[in-house]
Design a protein around this motif. Structure first.
Motif, PDB file in Angstrom:
ATOM      1  N   UNK A 161      34.946  47.214  38.463  1.00  0.00           N
ATOM      2  CA  UNK A 161      34.033  47.124  39.590  1.00  0.00           C
ATOM      3  C   UNK A 161      34.443  48.103  40.688  1.00  0.00           C
ATOM      4  N   UNK A 215      40.646  39.291  34.138  1.00  0.00           N
ATOM      5  CA  UNK A 215      40.122  39.316  35.514  1.00  0.00           C
ATOM      6  C   UNK A 215      40.446  40.653  36.184  1.00  0.00           C
ATOM      7  N   UNK A 256      43.941  35.802  30.270  1.00  0.00           N
ATOM      8  CA  UNK A 256      42.862  35.495  31.218  1.00  0.00           C
ATOM      9  C   UNK A 256      43.078  36.232  32.540  1.00  0.00           C
ATOM     10  N   UNK A 257      44.315  36.262  32.995  1.00  0.00           N
ATOM     11  CA  UNK A 257      44.618  36.946  34.266  1.00  0.00           C
ATOM     12  C   UNK A 257      44.359  38.446  34.139  1.00  0.00           C
ATOM     13  N   UNK A 271      47.262  32.383  28.899  1.00  0.00           N
ATOM     14  CA  UNK A 271      47.197  32.360  30.358  1.00  0.00           C
ATOM     15  C   UNK A 271      47.280  33.777  30.908  1.00  0.00           C
ATOM     16  N   UNK A 272      48.090  34.614  30.286  1.00  0.00           N
ATOM     17  CA  UNK A 272      48.227  36.006  30.742  1.00  0.00           C
ATOM     18  C   UNK A 272      46.965  36.793  30.409  1.00  0.00           C
ATOM     19  N   UNK A 318      38.343  43.507  34.937  1.00  0.00           N
ATOM     20  CA  UNK A 318      36.985  43.454  35.476  1.00  0.00           C
ATOM     21  C   UNK A 318      36.974  43.939  36.930  1.00  0.00           C
ATOM     22  N   UNK A 319      37.976  43.528  37.704  1.00  0.00           N
ATOM     23  CA  UNK A 319      38.056  43.968  39.102  1.00  0.00           C
ATOM     24  C   UNK A 319      38.201  45.484  39.192  1.00  0.00           C
ATOM     25  N   UNK A 359      53.231  38.661  39.624  1.00  0.00           N
ATOM     26  CA  UNK A 359      53.234  38.704  41.090  1.00  0.00           C
ATOM     27  C   UNK A 359      53.674  40.069  41.603  1.00  0.00           C
ATOM     28  N   UNK A 368      50.773  42.458  41.127  1.00  0.00           N
ATOM     29  CA  UNK A 368      49.722  42.281  42.138  1.00  0.00           C
ATOM     30  C   UNK A 368      50.153  42.913  43.452  1.00  0.00           C
TER      31      UNK A 368
END
Lengths: 288, 331
Positions: free
Chosen positions: B66, B59, B55-56, B52-53, B62-63, B29, B32
């Motif tokens: 982009x 993401x 996967x985050x 779980x980490x 990838x962001x 958090x 982010x």
């Protein structure tokens, strides 16, 4: 934060913190059948904060915040705190989710195959999914359908069903179990709202995807009509119904392309819930 | 404080194995909120982390990819729009790091496109961008006039089709700030990197990052700016040139502080920090486990400082009064 809860819905895990006990207590009760593992690593944090220095006590008012936020979101009254929490979780998904193509749609499953319904607010997609969920279908979600980027299957996101205005009466007549309904929230920004806990089977199987078999664009309040929707039009309408189509780039295009070329799409106008269920029965008979 | 745990992890990625779930939640958090999640993802790419980490972080990676692709396309569009004028814009900040393939760009989120053009060609550049589809976003005449008279950049423009913002700078600090960087020297020393793109010289890149972080603004996003600076430090070869440039732009003290802060937050922490540095550190490391700024009063103090840096007191009072009447409130 003073009060908090960790909650898994479908593939996503949320950590919800609140300055007040009430929204957390309500979530804890309504989501009792969902995984609530305080030691889980969450995908997103949602915060329900006082909207100003005194707003914890005086005319308490909730600001929805979290890992992903909208800069100018209007604060909400604390008595709508449960709705605020739901909106906070939806916001994280809409702005942050990247592991599937996220489509603003409801979905239900039967025999391993999914029916996906998308449309604007008021189209009835949410109520229809809730009704089907009580009549032999598996309810997969009333808000977001998650399209697998690799194999095209639909993953469930069965959060609480958000019933608005007239849909409340419809579902109260359908579900003979008062314990499945949340508190009545009157005069929210979206009208009157009551949450409905999805059927047990829907929650137990919330990690089980299904192959899409039919896409419908329902529209409530029009004379009965069923029209085919071309692949190009379906594609364009779904790009608008997706919150992460652009963010996913080529993977999003491929997933959506596979979806519209593999799944028949129809626009369905209907005047009553009963009529819609008739039409869906008939159409499902043709594709299944 | 989760910000402290975040920078600790950035310093020593291999310490990831020892983290508990609640620590991960706080770190993710905080990252982010500081727009450092993509950077963290790049640092942890080959480190074992819980599923779980992973996967985050995937993401976030990838962001960031982009965003960089879009940022470079925007840069390409701006170059195209300005080419008929014979004007080669100099990329600044995120887009420059990405275009030049610098370490600071790894996983970095890039928002607006920042470019630098000579002040005497500002009007032409503005006209060319408007003709190419960029539009005004500050409809308020006071804001518009303020930008044009006192700021180091034009009022922001947004492209009508691509919805991306461009900031056209003619120097790197507001004209009202006390240090007066030498914009002509920045432009004269800029380097070409191919594709019609230019970036500041290695030393001036650091000077700009330092000016942006410590001589302008309220230090929100400071951890990310400091990470940029840390990465840029590691890639500069001629350290004495950096001192000379800092002196030329009137930013010697700022550079020294940036060096101490970077060492303390992201380095070995061997440099002695001053009492004032400690206040900066408290401000930089104020995110709690929910990604909130846990030191609101300190944030307010830095907000006031940012305005005092930006303009002399009398001018500030007039400015705040005008903004207040228009309904603007800080925090």
């Amino acid at each position: 934060m003073r009060h908090s809860l960790t909650l898994a819905i479908g593939p996503a895990t949320f950590r919800i913190g609140s300055a007040w006990e009430q929204p957390i207590a309500q979530l804890r009760a309504l989501y009792a059948a969902y995984p609530q593992d305080a030691a889980a690593i969450a995908d997103y944090a949602v915060r329900l904060e006082p909207a100003g220095p005194l707003r914890r006590w005086w005319r308490p008012s909730v600001r929805i915040a979290g890992d992903h936020m909208l800069p100018d979101a209007a604060p909400m009254a604390l008595r709508h705190g449960l709705l605020a929490a739901e909106m906070g979780m939806n916001l994280q998904m809409a702005l942050g989710w990247r592991r599937h193509l996220l489509i603003h749609a409801s979905s239900v499953e039967k025999g391993g195959r999914a029916l996906v319904m998308t449309g604007e607010s008021g189209s009835g997609k949410s109520t229809l999914a809730a009704l089907l969920g009580e009549r032999g279908w598996r309810f997969m979600g009333d808000e977001f359908a998650l399209l697998d980027l690799a194999d095209g299957r639909v993953h469930p996101f069965p959060r609480l069903v958000s019933l608005k205005n007239a849909a409340i009466g419809v579902m109260r007549a359908e579900v003979n179990d008062a314990t499945r309904f949340g508190p009545m929230m009157r005069e929210t920004p979206k009208g009157d709202i009551v949450h409905l806990i999805p059927p047990q089977d829907s929650i137990a199987r919330m990690r089980e995807p299904a192959r899409p078999a039919l896409l419908l664009f329902p529209r409530y309040g029009f004379a009965r009509d069923v029209r085919p929707v071309g692949q190009g039009e379906a594609f364009m309408r779904l790009t608008q119904a997706s919150t992460n189509y652009v963010a996913l780039g080529e993977a999003g295009f491929d997933a959506l392309h596979r979806f519209v070329t593999g799944v028949p799409a129809l626009a369905v106008d209907y005047e009553s819930g009963a009529a819609a269920l008739d039409i869906i029965d008939a159409l499902w008979g043709e594709v299944a | 404080m989760s910000a402290a745990a975040l920078v600790q992890l950035m310093r020593t990625p291999e310490s990831a194995a020892a983290l508990r779930a609640d620590q991960w939640n706080g770190i993710l958090s905080a990252a982010r909120a500081e727009r450092l999640l993509g950077t963290l993802a790049a640092l942890l790419e080959y480190v074992a982390v819980p599923d779980a980490v992973r996967a985050i972080l995937a993401d976030a990676r990838r962001d960031a990819e982009r965003e960089q692709r879009i940022a470079l396309w925007e840069a390409n569009r701006a170059v195209e729009a300005l080419a008929p004028l014979g004007l080669e814009p100099i990329l600044l900040k995120g887009a420059a790091y990405a275009a030049a393939g610098l370490n600071a760009a790894r996983g970095r989120m890039i928002g607006d496109l920042d470019i630098l053009v000579p002040r005497d060609r500002l009007e032409e550049a503005e006209g060319a961008l408007l003709a190419a589809g960029w539009e005004w976003v500050k409809p308020d005449p006071y804001d518009d006039a303020y930008y044009r008279r006192w700021m180091h950049e034009l009022p922001p423009l947004i492209h009508r089709e691509r919805d991306r913002m461009i900031d056209v700078h003619h120097t790197i600090l507001p004209l009202t700030a006390r240090p007066r960087p030498d914009a002509a020297a920045l432009i004269a020393q800029s380097v070409e990197i191919g594709g019609g793109l230019r970036v500041l010289s290695p030393a001036d890149r650091i000077i700009h990052a330092v000016a942006h972080m410590l001589a302008d603004g309220d230090l929100s996003g400071g951890l990310r700016n400091l990470w940029d600076i840390k990465c840029l430090f590691a890639e500069i070869e001629d350290k004495s040139e950096l001192e000379r440039r800092a002196a030329r732009h009137g930013l010697t003290a700022h550079l020294a502080r940036a060096r101490r802060l970077a060492d303390h937050v992201y380095g070995q922490g061997e440099t002695r920090v001053t009492l004032a540095d400690r206040v900066f550190l408290r401000r930089l490391l104020s995110r709690d486990a929910w990604g909130r700024d846990s030191r609101k009063w300190l944030g307010l103090a830095f907000y006031i400082r940012s305005h005092l840096l930006r303009m002399p007191p009398l001018m500030l009072i007039r400015h705040l009064w005008t903004k207040w009447r228009k309904g603007h409130r800080p925090v």
